[in-house]
Design an enzyme around this catalytic site. Structure first.
Site, PDB file in Angstrom:
ATOM      1  N   CYS A 225       6.992   2.946  -1.123  1.00 41.38           N
ATOM      2  CA  CYS A 225       7.624   1.632  -0.973  1.00 41.38           C
ATOM      3  C   CYS A 225       6.781   0.774  -0.034  1.00 41.38           C
ATOM      4  O   CYS A 225       5.983   1.291   0.768  1.00 41.38           O
ATOM      5  CB  CYS A 225       9.020   1.876  -0.405  1.00 41.38           C
TER       6      CYS A 225
ATOM      7  N   THR B  98       7.778  -0.531   2.541  1.00 40.00           N
ATOM      8  CA  THR B  98       8.121  -0.068   3.883  1.00 40.00           C
ATOM      9  C   THR B  98       7.176   1.051   4.326  1.00 40.00           C
ATOM     10  O   THR B  98       6.763   1.113   5.493  1.00 40.00           O
ATOM     11  CB  THR B  98       9.583   0.435   3.902  1.00 40.00           C
TER      12      THR B  98
ATOM     13  N   HIS C 244       4.071  -0.445   5.608  1.00 39.75           N
ATOM     14  CA  HIS C 244       4.227  -0.917   6.992  1.00 39.75           C
ATOM     15  C   HIS C 244       4.113   0.253   7.970  1.00 39.75           C
ATOM     16  O   HIS C 244       3.524   0.138   9.038  1.00 39.75           O
ATOM     17  CB  HIS C 244       5.589  -1.601   7.194  1.00 39.75           C
TER      18      HIS C 244
ATOM     19  N   HIS D  92      11.588   7.660   1.704  1.00 44.95           N
ATOM     20  CA  HIS D  92      13.040   7.495   1.589  1.00 44.95           C
ATOM     21  C   HIS D  92      13.515   7.371   0.140  1.00 44.95           C
ATOM     22  O   HIS D  92      14.711   7.280  -0.103  1.00 44.95           O
ATOM     23  CB  HIS D  92      13.501   6.287   2.406  1.00 44.95           C
TER      24      HIS D  92
ATOM     25  N   LEU E  94      16.474 -11.151  -0.940  1.00 49.67           N
ATOM     26  CA  LEU E  94      16.088  -9.765  -0.635  1.00 49.67           C
ATOM     27  C   LEU E  94      14.728  -9.693   0.053  1.00 49.67           C
ATOM     28  O   LEU E  94      14.509  -8.862   0.927  1.00 49.67           O
ATOM     29  CB  LEU E  94      16.049  -8.937  -1.913  1.00 49.67           C
TER      30      LEU E  94
END
Lengths: 347, 347, 347, 347
Positions: A38, A40, A43, A63, A265
């Site tokens: 993802c 994320t 990051h 996740h 979003l």
């Protein structure tokens, strides 16, 4: 077992051998089959300000996943709902169940949320332990798709929040993986016209494969003018703002019809100047901030869409890597041309 | 002009030559192209107790139609929305706009409703005068379909009232024309599974053509058992009760899942014994009585579905007659094997 | 510890000395301070058909209570939300969290619900063990009121389900304890006019004390006519049907305005003949079956109402007995003139 | 008749003798009794950029009023709903009834809205002509209050849009007349706690008189900190943003709880920098832009609140002037210490 671990503050992740997680009484031990990578995770890999402020290494990353139940804690077993061998995925937000949001249908906004792969050990590993109440049986959905139900769920939440989209016009602004899923969800939910925009032609192609009636190249076209044209001058009923850019916000507010809705979003990294009088108040717009997935109405709708084939997310999956290929996975995401990237972990 | 008139109390209708209707300042004169024949028209033809209690002959019959605007009253013209030559249909409930239902989004329940073809002159004629605010431009929908948007709208109202049906399981109980339209509407609105039942195999065939995933012959099958089987034992999210029979009500309550919904459109001619404890209270069911079409959100959704082709009602149309063929039209409806019956009136 | 136990099939209960309940990892041990006695407890005492079909003696009775936390299982303690000494009440429906109703906001309709005092040991005892997630901190609400939040919650669920009652007219049909609570809830929620009916003048007096604007003695007055008169001929926006009698249903449907709502909580012991055409379909009514309390939006609203004093349920409490006075408690309930009856158990 | 007319572009208004308005077939002629003076009238008086861009002089000013019916056009008379002598007020947005917003319950956002006193002749005059469908009978509400139902309706729309406020915490940010009305509406609708802020102590006093539980002087207090303190650290369920200032927006987003709602009525004259990630997306907030009054559900709720006395707006009315006192009325509004200002025009 193998696990991709953020071992210390700073960029990168390490593939390490770590103990299989121990199991609390309400937990389920899951052998991971597939995992989704993802933005994320990018990051976290790059260790940006958000990651540095939130993660406490060492922590196993990841996740989005699917897997097979290997063991159950005694309370989870006593419930007699899940059993060894079940193919499953899981909601990655572990919530308290006691706070005001949890008590009023907004568990995704729990004051004590702990996210797997961020706040506690995650799924880029051979095994993960999850509370039984977070576990979702696949019941016929393929494990590869099961691995990406977390981001598909973000799309379902974004598209379904508000009035029914049946018979509506929907503008999906930004065609990363969640945007492309949103196109498919809007079609599955009976939208009459789905318009998608992006700066990247490859992503627009995926959006078309997912069912977009109209795709707009925001690098070359006047998106708002084209949307007005395509909607008889009215603007759309629903904008799904997936870009997180201030220019995306401006387009979103301009593209929505009076009385319409903008579900946001895309996570902005900076502030946006908003003309509330012109863009929100006089238009009677509703804006809504999308976090996670509604627990568990989002999952229920998603399972129905996937089991019936109303939603086929496979065109969005563009890359597959083994667990040790994480650096390549991160690289293709960073290059910006990838759809959804999957790690093949177990069998 | 020609008109089918209930000239006096008693069975039948007469084709007569009557004056073209005069035009009030807010009215629009419409040349009728097509008209739909409805079960209500059968009741009027046969002069049953309901008809005898409600109609005041002489009255021109017919409430489903499409046509072309021929003239506008001065106020209607000043609005500059409708113009001569527009192809249109119309909401047949003429409402007051002042009463509590009208003021709170329930105009279809207006205390002073006057229905065309029932309480005032209707559409089985060469011309009809309608208030401009009741007129709906077809904007590309074919006039033949335009003529049956009244009953399609009943189906839209029945299917869309309540939570979004996207991802839902829907049971349409009774496959007359409105039931068959409801099957198509549920599919257009993203239902995951649509189950339809009837006693008549021809009607079940139409339901299949409209997109029913499962059709059940209620004369030979255990409908409730089959529905439980098809829904993993849970029952359906939404029942559209189109039969109006006490046995249909019993099936509807049994087929709905706990927390589900039963929208009732079929008009019973007698009372039903209801076990409220078992069937409604302990199941947490919601029941809703469907009258007419919501003014005008039902119309808006329907126009979207029809214009995009998400809903194609044509398989339901089984018979066409000229205006003078009304006796044949009434006969085929009475025989119970017809889908929708249309009168071809003008050009 | 002391406990009122249904020791074997048949009427009555026995005050016994039984072991303090053992504590699972997610459980909380609560010293019971007060408990409410409910119509359900009367059915259990009398061992009617429902009780005989559902209870498996021996079982400790009682499902409405408040108390003080004495101990926590290790998982409940690790959550760090509840702690020893907290004054609490609890939702008595213990639900699975996995089924479709649980996953979609209808936990009160869980397929695997186990109710304390019915399906497992209850609260007419010195101690009870409850899952931590069912426990509700009183945070300033008095323990005596805490003991009756289960039936107050039934009233909150009945009044708040549907559109906002602010500015509405509400008819509470039946003034047993839950009906009287419903009167107070409707007032707290901003109803413009609350009308209550019953056959018993003492109960009507309690309804007036709870804020009813109009009370109607159904033994002497034409309830429907009086309601029409009081509402300018329209009927009420919301009927709370608390009686469970077929004649109550008929009044409820007649008293609701077109487009109105009837929420049904009173549990009928026999069937009702319903004229769906006249009473539901042509009126566009919505009916809803009320089971339990929404988990936990009902509780949240109730806590707000009670903590602020917007709702003061104390006028409804008419009798208090010690644990050994259960036979007297059952007797006054059976006599039909009691409001809420409370057992004083611990300190 | 007398009328306050904006005769030409530029500041001021003139009291002139003009003809009584002529009456269309659907219109009602109303003798004006009282009229409210609004911030919008100040903009028109001062001839700011908005006024210069919108008004086409000559035009009679004034959009808030009450009066007595003096005559009806033939269609309005034929409806037999309104009659000569009725005391009435009116919705000042005259809408088309045909566009998408009008057809889907958002008439207040009509594409062709014409506002009295802005786009056509208004109510600061002895007579005004209004379409019958815009006219609202007072039915017992006093004409002085009737004259200010337009801004009270703004407050009702702002407070009631979204979930029921019964049992909610509400923060009214800005205590001009509409903010003060909003305080009273929130109390009438069952809010558990109403907090109001302003920079002006006189206005805070009016807010207290209208029922605010807590008032905060934003010039001296840390508003967000005080709100968190007053709500157990959670923030409020609903913010009514009445100030239109960027700093108000920042406070509104910070004061709302996760999953909460901000309804924006105050019209900003410049843009606001919004941190969508922190303030909207991660908090799962809903923002909604309030224009006018919902036609006519807002009016229905307001009539109920006023007729029952649940809402008493009289403490907000601070000044009364005759028609020729308009310059004084404008002056006290401009000074910023006035509540609602009323013109006494007829009898």
């Amino acid at each position: 077992m193998r696990a991709l671990v953020k071992t210390s503050p700073g960029p990168g992740m390490e593939l390490q051998d770590v103990p299989v997680p121990s199991l609390g009484p309400n937990d389920v031990l899951i052998r991971v089959l597939y995992a989704g990578v993802c933005g994320t995770d990018l990051h976290i890999w790059e260790w940006d300000a958000w990651a540095a402020g939130r993660l406490k290494p060492p922590v196993v990353i990841g996740h989005e996943f699917s897997g097979r139940i290997e063991a159950l804690g005694p309370e989870a077993e006593a419930e007699a709902v899940l059993k060894i061998g079940d193919l499953v995925t899981a909601e990655g937000h572990i919530v308290c169940g006691h706070c005001l949001p949890c008590r009023t249908g907004n568990g995704h906004l729990c004051y004590r949320t702990r996210i797997i792969g961020v706040d506690r050990d995650g799924a880029f590993a051979d095994f993960i332990a999850m509370p039984a109440s977070n576990v979702i049986p696949l019941d016929g959905i393929s494990p590869e798709i099961g691995a990406i139900m977390d981001p598909i769920g973000n799309a379902v939440h974004t598209v379904l929040e508000g009035n029914s989209v049946a018979g509506s016009t929907v503008f999906v602004l930004g065609c990363g993986p969640i945007g492309c899923f949103a196109v498919g969800v809007a079609r599955a939910a009976g939208a009459s016209q789905v318009i998608a925009s992006d700066l990247n032609p490859t992503r627009l192609e995926i959006a078309r494969a997912m069912g977009a009636h109209v795709t707009l190249d925001a690098s070359r076209e006047d998106v708002v003018a084209r949307i007005r044209e395509a909607t008889g001058g009215e603007g759309v009923d629903l904008v799904c703002e997936m870009s997180g850019h201030p220019s995306g916000h401006a387009q979103a507010f301009a593209a929505a019809r009076p009385g319409g809705r903008v579900n946001l979003l895309g996570t902005p990294s900076r502030t946006t100047e908003v003309n509330f009088a012109r863009d929100v108040i006089f238009k009677g717009l509703t804006l809504y901030g999308v976090t996670g997935r509604k627990m568990y109405s989002t999952w229920n709708a998603m399972q129905r869409f996937l089991r019936t084939g109303q939603l086929d997310p496979r065109p969005v999956v563009t890359h597959r890597f083994p667990l040790e290929g994480i650096a390549d996975a991160i690289r293709v995401i960073k290059e910006g041309a990838a759809g959804k990237v999957i790690l093949e972990i177990g069998r």
